[in-house]
Enzyme design. Structure first.
Site, PDB file in Angstrom:
ATOM      1  CG  ASN A 132      -7.774   0.947  -0.420  1.00 14.95           C
ATOM      2  OD1 ASN A 132      -7.964   1.890  -1.188  1.00 14.95           O
ATOM      3  ND2 ASN A 132      -8.715   0.476   0.387  1.00 14.95           N
ATOM      4  CE  LYS A 181      -4.208  -1.525   2.402  1.00 12.66           C
ATOM      5  NZ  LYS A 181      -5.050  -1.225   3.566  1.00 12.66           N
ATOM      6  CG  ASP A 210      -8.356   1.125   4.030  1.00 15.47           C
ATOM      7  OD1 ASP A 210      -9.201   0.288   3.655  1.00 15.47           O
ATOM      8  OD2 ASP A 210      -7.141   0.868   4.114  1.00 15.47           O
TER       9      ASP A 210
HETATM   10  P1  NAP Z   1       0.780  -1.967   9.203  1.00 13.23           P
HETATM   11  O1  NAP Z   1       0.870  -0.799   8.289  1.00 13.23           O
HETATM   12  O2  NAP Z   1       1.781  -3.070   9.103  1.00 13.23           O
HETATM   13  O3  NAP Z   1       0.785  -1.381  10.712  1.00 13.23           O
HETATM   14  C1  NAP Z   1       0.685  -2.269  11.800  1.00 13.23           C
HETATM   15  C2  NAP Z   1       0.609  -1.469  13.093  1.00 13.23           C
HETATM   16  O4  NAP Z   1       0.401  -2.387  14.164  1.00 13.23           O
HETATM   17  C3  NAP Z   1       1.891  -0.713  13.421  1.00 13.23           C
HETATM   18  O5  NAP Z   1       1.548   0.426  14.171  1.00 13.23           O
HETATM   19  C4  NAP Z   1       2.649  -1.745  14.263  1.00 13.23           C
HETATM   20  O6  NAP Z   1       3.532  -1.137  15.194  1.00 13.23           O
HETATM   21  C5  NAP Z   1       1.541  -2.374  15.055  1.00 13.23           C
HETATM   22  N1  NAP Z   1       1.841  -3.767  15.397  1.00 13.23           N
HETATM   23  C6  NAP Z   1       2.172  -4.776  14.550  1.00 13.23           C
HETATM   24  N2  NAP Z   1       2.335  -5.920  15.234  1.00 13.23           N
HETATM   25  C7  NAP Z   1       2.108  -5.622  16.535  1.00 13.23           C
HETATM   26  C8  NAP Z   1       2.141  -6.390  17.737  1.00 13.23           C
HETATM   27  N3  NAP Z   1       2.439  -7.711  17.722  1.00 13.23           N
HETATM   28  N4  NAP Z   1       1.891  -5.762  18.902  1.00 13.23           N
HETATM   29  C9  NAP Z   1       1.602  -4.434  18.934  1.00 13.23           C
HETATM   30  N5  NAP Z   1       1.558  -3.666  17.824  1.00 13.23           N
HETATM   31  C10 NAP Z   1       1.799  -4.263  16.643  1.00 13.23           C
HETATM   32  O7  NAP Z   1      -0.635  -2.696   9.078  1.00 13.23           O
HETATM   33  P2  NAP Z   1      -2.033  -2.011   8.725  1.00 13.23           P
HETATM   34  O8  NAP Z   1      -2.270  -2.121   7.262  1.00 13.23           O
HETATM   35  O9  NAP Z   1      -2.080  -0.689   9.373  1.00 13.23           O
HETATM   36  O10 NAP Z   1      -3.056  -3.042   9.404  1.00 13.23           O
HETATM   37  C11 NAP Z   1      -3.235  -3.076  10.804  1.00 13.23           C
HETATM   38  C12 NAP Z   1      -4.441  -3.948  11.163  1.00 13.23           C
HETATM   39  O11 NAP Z   1      -5.620  -3.410  10.590  1.00 13.23           O
HETATM   40  C13 NAP Z   1      -4.370  -5.395  10.648  1.00 13.23           C
HETATM   41  O12 NAP Z   1      -4.932  -6.224  11.616  1.00 13.23           O
HETATM   42  C14 NAP Z   1      -5.232  -5.393   9.432  1.00 13.23           C
HETATM   43  O13 NAP Z   1      -5.813  -6.658   9.158  1.00 13.23           O
HETATM   44  C15 NAP Z   1      -6.305  -4.411   9.855  1.00 13.23           C
HETATM   45  N6  NAP Z   1      -6.950  -3.751   8.713  1.00 13.23           N
HETATM   46  C16 NAP Z   1      -8.288  -3.945   8.577  1.00 13.23           C
HETATM   47  C17 NAP Z   1      -8.949  -3.322   7.533  1.00 13.23           C
HETATM   48  C18 NAP Z   1     -10.416  -3.525   7.386  1.00 13.23           C
HETATM   49  O14 NAP Z   1     -10.961  -3.194   6.338  1.00 13.23           O
HETATM   50  N7  NAP Z   1     -11.099  -4.040   8.381  1.00 13.23           N
HETATM   51  C19 NAP Z   1      -8.245  -2.513   6.621  1.00 13.23           C
HETATM   52  C20 NAP Z   1      -6.881  -2.359   6.794  1.00 13.23           C
HETATM   53  C21 NAP Z   1      -6.230  -2.999   7.847  1.00 13.23           C
HETATM   54  P3  NAP Z   1       5.037  -0.684  14.774  1.00 13.23           P
HETATM   55  O15 NAP Z   1       4.870   0.619  14.075  1.00 13.23           O
HETATM   56  O16 NAP Z   1       5.725  -0.574  16.066  1.00 13.23           O
HETATM   57  O17 NAP Z   1       5.568  -1.784  13.891  1.00 13.23           O
END
Ligand code: NAP
Length: 276
Positions: A84, A63, A99
């Site tokens: 996205n 993304k 989003d």
């Molecule tokens: P991303 O860009 O990889 O960001 C992940 C975030 O979560 C970062 O802030 C990361 O912290 C933190 N993180 C990762 N692993 C962690 C852990 N084990 N413990 C605590 N913090 C953790 O991912 P994203 O695209 O933002 O997605 C995040 C979540 O949203 C996912 O679960 C995804 O499935 C969900 N999501 C859902 C939708 C929907 O339509 N429902 C859409 C998009 C995303 P650091 O910065 O410290 O690495």
């Protein structure tokens, strides 16, 4: 037949093919929608092939990477720093981020259309940035909690001077959560591979007045269980998923999709009867 796809890595788990195929079928549009595995390192070499598609969705880890490689990027996607959805128009790739539309629909589904005085958002990645973009103008104060402070500080520009960032262990967090009208999990904690984890420290109890949204979808996460126990209104991320997909569909086709059919296709693919 027009071709569409979702690209990312891994991609097998994606609900987008089931959801978008249902939308095309209900709209009577003869199109195919496939899942294409594109690892981050292969993005450059995959781009010429992607120009054969009418449009595509983009997921982890592409993304943010794709923003710099498109011909045009919508202003909202520029601010969020991630795309996205991509539409091919006259041979040029146009990038969008749907989003925020998905998250706004989740807020509406929760039943709140006015603002919140205080919001706590866990996470500072692409999803959190889209959430913060949607919340601009709705929240008086936003607290972003992230395990790495430098990434959290990177989202400050989206907070219009109304936010603070902190680490999960910050001593101010319990008071912030006690005051919060809305709490959002935008980390993967609670997903299948992290199913025991919650961004909410076990020592902190929720008040029933706090609304809770977990962007993780299709499962009762520890955070959602805590919300249910506390008597909070809560929703998982399925509504956001469906509505971001619906917004992509509109961008590609100009046609209003059947959102109920898209939601049903997701639930069937997840093997569950209703959203959490
Ligand atoms: P991303 O860009 O990889 O960001 C992940 C975030 O979560 C970062 O802030 C990361 O912290 C933190 N993180 C990762 N692993 C962690 C852990 N084990 N413990 C605590 N913090 C953790 O991912 P994203 O695209 O933002 O997605 C995040 C979540 O949203 C996912 O679960 C995804 O499935 C969900 N999501 C859902 C939708 C929907 O339509 N429902 C859409 C998009 C995303 P650091 O910065 O410290 O690495």
């Amino acid at each position: 037949m027009d071709r569409y796809a979702v690209i990312g890595d891994p991609i097998d788990h994606s609900l987008s093919p089931a959801m978008q195929r249902a939308a095309f079928e209900r709209a009577g549009i003869d199109a195919c929608y496939e899942a294409i595995n594109v690892p981050a390192g292969d993005l450059e070499s995959a781009l010429p092939r992607l120009r054969d598609l009418r449009g595509f969705n983009v997921t982890v880890p592409l993304k943010e990477l794709l923003v710099r490689r498109l011909d045009e990027v919508d202003p909202a996607a520029q601010v969020i720093g991630a795309v996205n959805t991509v539409v091919l128009r006259r041979g040029r790739l146009h990038g969008y981020n749907t989003d925020p539309a998905g998250f706004s629909a989740t807020l509406q589904r929760l039943g709140r259309r006015d603002g919140w005085s205080r919001v706590v958002v866990f996470g500072a990645g692409g999803a959190a940035r889209a959430v913060l973009y949607s919340l601009a103008g709705l929240a008086d104060r936003v607290v972003v909690v992230n395990r790495s402070l430098d990434r959290a500080e990177g989202v400050m520009a989206l907070l219009n001077g109304k936010g603070v960032v902190m680490l999960p262990a910050d001593s101010r967090l319990p008071a912030e959560i006690a005051d919060a009208g809305l709490l959002v999990n935008a980390t993967p904690q609670g997903m299948k591979h992290l199913s025991d984890l919650s961004p909410l420290p076990t020592s902190i109890a929720l008040r029933p007045e706090t609304d809770v949204i977990d962007l993780v979808y299709g499962r009762m996460t520890p955070l959602l269980r805590a919300a249910r126990t506390a008597g909070c209104r809560f929703l998982d991320g399925l509504e956001m998923l469906v509505h971001q997909g619906a917004a992509s569909f509109r961008l590609w086709t100009g046609v209003e999709p059947d959102i109920d059919a898209m939601r049903s296709a997701c639930l069937a693919a997840l093997g569950i009867a209703e959203p959490c």
